[in-house]
Design a protein around this motif. Structure first.
Motif, PDB file in Angstrom:
ATOM      1  N   PRO A 136      44.239  32.038  44.465  1.00  0.00           N
ATOM      2  CA  PRO A 136      43.677  32.047  43.286  1.00  0.00           C
ATOM      3  C   PRO A 136      44.883  32.203  42.279  1.00  0.00           C
ATOM      4  O   PRO A 136      45.707  32.807  41.922  1.00  0.00           O
ATOM      5  CB  PRO A 136      43.869  33.372  43.742  1.00  0.00           C
ATOM      6  CG  PRO A 136      43.803  33.529  45.196  1.00  0.00           C
ATOM      7  CD  PRO A 136      45.015  32.435  45.599  1.00  0.00           C
ATOM      8  N   LYS A 137      43.904  32.039  40.843  1.00  0.00           N
ATOM      9  CA  LYS A 137      44.234  31.834  39.660  1.00  0.00           C
ATOM     10  C   LYS A 137      44.977  33.304  39.038  1.00  0.00           C
ATOM     11  O   LYS A 137      43.417  33.909  38.513  1.00  0.00           O
ATOM     12  CB  LYS A 137      43.582  31.314  38.721  1.00  0.00           C
ATOM     13  CG  LYS A 137      44.043  30.671  37.051  1.00  0.00           C
ATOM     14  CD  LYS A 137      43.310  30.091  36.069  1.00  0.00           C
ATOM     15  CE  LYS A 137      43.752  29.996  34.992  1.00  0.00           C
ATOM     16  NZ  LYS A 137      43.041  28.948  34.023  1.00  0.00           N
ATOM     17  N   PRO A 138      46.299  33.262  38.303  1.00  0.00           N
ATOM     18  CA  PRO A 138      46.453  34.776  37.803  1.00  0.00           C
ATOM     19  C   PRO A 138      45.340  35.566  36.052  1.00  0.00           C
ATOM     20  O   PRO A 138      45.471  34.268  35.479  1.00  0.00           O
ATOM     21  CB  PRO A 138      47.523  34.277  37.552  1.00  0.00           C
ATOM     22  CG  PRO A 138      48.547  34.149  38.548  1.00  0.00           C
ATOM     23  CD  PRO A 138      47.348  33.258  38.751  1.00  0.00           C
ATOM     24  N   ILE A 158      50.395  49.193  34.933  1.00  0.00           N
ATOM     25  CA  ILE A 158      49.838  49.041  33.294  1.00  0.00           C
ATOM     26  C   ILE A 158      48.881  48.665  33.581  1.00  0.00           C
ATOM     27  O   ILE A 158      47.463  48.474  33.430  1.00  0.00           O
ATOM     28  CB  ILE A 158      50.349  49.113  32.289  1.00  0.00           C
ATOM     29  CG1 ILE A 158      51.329  50.499  31.910  1.00  0.00           C
ATOM     30  CG2 ILE A 158      49.518  48.755  31.030  1.00  0.00           C
ATOM     31  CD1 ILE A 158      52.325  50.490  31.014  1.00  0.00           C
ATOM     32  N   GLN A 159      49.022  46.961  33.771  1.00  0.00           N
ATOM     33  CA  GLN A 159      48.698  45.930  33.767  1.00  0.00           C
ATOM     34  C   GLN A 159      46.506  45.354  34.594  1.00  0.00           C
ATOM     35  O   GLN A 159      45.768  44.819  34.313  1.00  0.00           O
ATOM     36  CB  GLN A 159      49.013  44.628  33.653  1.00  0.00           C
ATOM     37  CG  GLN A 159      49.924  44.007  32.385  1.00  0.00           C
ATOM     38  CD  GLN A 159      49.266  43.922  31.152  1.00  0.00           C
ATOM     39  OE1 GLN A 159      47.906  42.643  31.462  1.00  0.00           O
ATOM     40  NE2 GLN A 159      49.592  44.313  30.474  1.00  0.00           N
ATOM     41  N   THR A 160      47.519  46.497  35.999  1.00  0.00           N
ATOM     42  CA  THR A 160      46.842  45.502  37.143  1.00  0.00           C
ATOM     43  C   THR A 160      46.563  47.329  37.562  1.00  0.00           C
ATOM     44  O   THR A 160      45.134  47.091  38.599  1.00  0.00           O
ATOM     45  CB  THR A 160      47.664  44.759  38.290  1.00  0.00           C
ATOM     46  OG1 THR A 160      48.359  46.014  38.663  1.00  0.00           O
ATOM     47  CG2 THR A 160      47.990  43.940  37.865  1.00  0.00           C
ATOM     48  N   ASN A 161      46.536  48.764  36.769  1.00  0.00           N
ATOM     49  CA  ASN A 161      45.932  50.001  38.093  1.00  0.00           C
ATOM     50  C   ASN A 161      46.375  49.783  39.518  1.00  0.00           C
ATOM     51  O   ASN A 161      45.866  50.679  40.500  1.00  0.00           O
ATOM     52  CB  ASN A 161      44.381  49.918  37.754  1.00  0.00           C
ATOM     53  CG  ASN A 161      44.508  50.288  36.595  1.00  0.00           C
ATOM     54  OD1 ASN A 161      45.117  50.586  35.262  1.00  0.00           O
ATOM     55  ND2 ASN A 161      43.034  50.154  36.289  1.00  0.00           N
ATOM     56  N   ASP A 162      47.576  48.851  39.462  1.00  0.00           N
ATOM     57  CA  ASP A 162      47.879  48.388  41.479  1.00  0.00           C
ATOM     58  C   ASP A 162      49.397  49.851  41.240  1.00  0.00           C
ATOM     59  O   ASP A 162      50.270  49.188  40.408  1.00  0.00           O
ATOM     60  CB  ASP A 162      48.244  47.337  41.438  1.00  0.00           C
ATOM     61  CG  ASP A 162      49.000  47.268  43.249  1.00  0.00           C
ATOM     62  OD1 ASP A 162      49.226  48.129  43.331  1.00  0.00           O
ATOM     63  OD2 ASP A 162      49.104  46.092  43.285  1.00  0.00           O
ATOM     64  N   THR A 163      49.841  50.638  42.119  1.00  0.00           N
ATOM     65  CA  THR A 163      50.624  51.196  41.757  1.00  0.00           C
ATOM     66  C   THR A 163      51.464  50.962  43.154  1.00  0.00           C
ATOM     67  O   THR A 163      52.413  51.713  43.041  1.00  0.00           O
ATOM     68  CB  THR A 163      50.099  52.653  42.084  1.00  0.00           C
ATOM     69  OG1 THR A 163      49.749  53.289  42.725  1.00  0.00           O
ATOM     70  CG2 THR A 163      50.077  53.022  40.669  1.00  0.00           C
ATOM     71  N   TRP A 194      46.846  38.548  39.698  1.00  0.00           N
ATOM     72  CA  TRP A 194      48.826  39.197  39.098  1.00  0.00           C
ATOM     73  C   TRP A 194      49.874  38.932  39.841  1.00  0.00           C
ATOM     74  O   TRP A 194      49.940  39.790  40.808  1.00  0.00           O
ATOM     75  CB  TRP A 194      48.221  39.836  38.072  1.00  0.00           C
ATOM     76  CG  TRP A 194      49.787  39.670  36.929  1.00  0.00           C
ATOM     77  CD1 TRP A 194      50.705  40.675  36.612  1.00  0.00           C
ATOM     78  CD2 TRP A 194      49.306  38.783  35.368  1.00  0.00           C
ATOM     79  NE1 TRP A 194      51.063  40.378  35.524  1.00  0.00           N
ATOM     80  CE2 TRP A 194      50.312  39.024  34.657  1.00  0.00           C
ATOM     81  CE3 TRP A 194      48.356  37.913  36.058  1.00  0.00           C
ATOM     82  CZ2 TRP A 194      50.176  38.115  33.772  1.00  0.00           C
ATOM     83  CZ3 TRP A 194      48.513  37.317  34.310  1.00  0.00           C
ATOM     84  CH2 TRP A 194      49.640  37.216  33.436  1.00  0.00           C
ATOM     85  N   PRO A 195      50.594  37.835  39.968  1.00  0.00           N
ATOM     86  CA  PRO A 195      52.198  38.220  40.897  1.00  0.00           C
ATOM     87  C   PRO A 195      52.442  39.535  40.582  1.00  0.00           C
ATOM     88  O   PRO A 195      53.080  39.759  39.608  1.00  0.00           O
ATOM     89  CB  PRO A 195      52.609  36.748  40.082  1.00  0.00           C
ATOM     90  CG  PRO A 195      52.642  36.751  38.434  1.00  0.00           C
ATOM     91  CD  PRO A 195      51.247  37.170  38.888  1.00  0.00           C
TER      92      PRO A 195
END
Length: 218
Positions: free
Chosen positions: A61-63, A107-112, A75-76
């Motif tokens: 998948p394209k970031p 911050i960019q992804t909300n993935d903690t 996002w990688p």
């Protein structure tokens, strides 16, 4: 020696707070083959096409970076460099720089999840500033853009199993968007580098125990 500790919070801490919101398939009759005087000789042209048994490879998948339309997607996750895994002063420096790559990613992804793996819950700033606000943003559907960090480690001190990192950071401009795409606020970049101290503990790898914001004359 670092002695003074200022009780301050990052600009983006307040920015990250969640605001209440609300084709057709045909068929044909088989055709009888024309009889011949001799047995037919198989040729390449008469052989059925070879069907590959290997599964098709799905494209990566394209970031998509964070923008006014939503948080970053695909996002990688920043990969920890080998240097950051070593219990050396160079390892402390490399880990500090990597940690702020994870802050940017969060911050960019909300993935903690990635930053939680290297942050102890005893680290209040880690929880209050780097983790909890973005878990809340994800639940509310809000997100942020921007916040690039520039980290400069001025000194690394190794006192196994602990390590101390003295460093400065600057933070880029950030925007906070609500779940309906409304721009809630813009937060300016930090005007000058802020001095900080990170306390680490090594246990099969570095973990952040605390982050403190220092007086500039410390």
């Amino acid at each position: 020696m670092v002695t003074k500790i200022k009780k301050v919070s990052l600009i983006f801490c307040s920015a990250a707070l969640v605001f209440a919101a609300a084709g057709c398939v045909g068929s044909a009759d088989p055709v009888e083959p024309t009889p011949t005087a001799s047995n037919p000789t198989a040729t390449a042209s008469s052989s059925p096409p070879t069907t590959s048994s290997s599964p098709s490879i799905k494209p990566t998948p394209k970031p998509i970076p964070a923008s006014s339309t939503g948080p970053a997607k695909n996002w990688p996750v920043p990969v920890m460099p080998d240097a950051a895994k070593k219990n050396t002063e160079a390892g402390i420096k490399a880990f500090t720089e990597h940690y702020y790559e994870l802050v940017e990613y969060t911050i960019q992804t909300n993935d903690t999840k990635p930053i939680k793996k290297v942050s102890k819950r005893t680290c209040l700033e880690c929880g209050n500033v780097f983790i909890d606000p973005f878990d809340n943003n994800k639940k509310a559907g809000s997100w942020m853009t921007g916040a690039e960090f520039n980290v400069t480690v001025t000194r690394a001190i190794l006192q196994l199993p602990q390590g101390i990192s003295l460093y400065t950071t600057t933070q880029g401009e950030m925007n906070l968007f609500m779940s309906d795409g409304t721009l809630q606020g813009t937060f300016p970049a930090t005007p000058k580098p802020a001095p900080l101290m990170m306390i680490l503990r090594f246990d099969r790898g570095w973990m952040v125990e605390s982050v403190e914001y220092l007086d500039e004359d410390s």
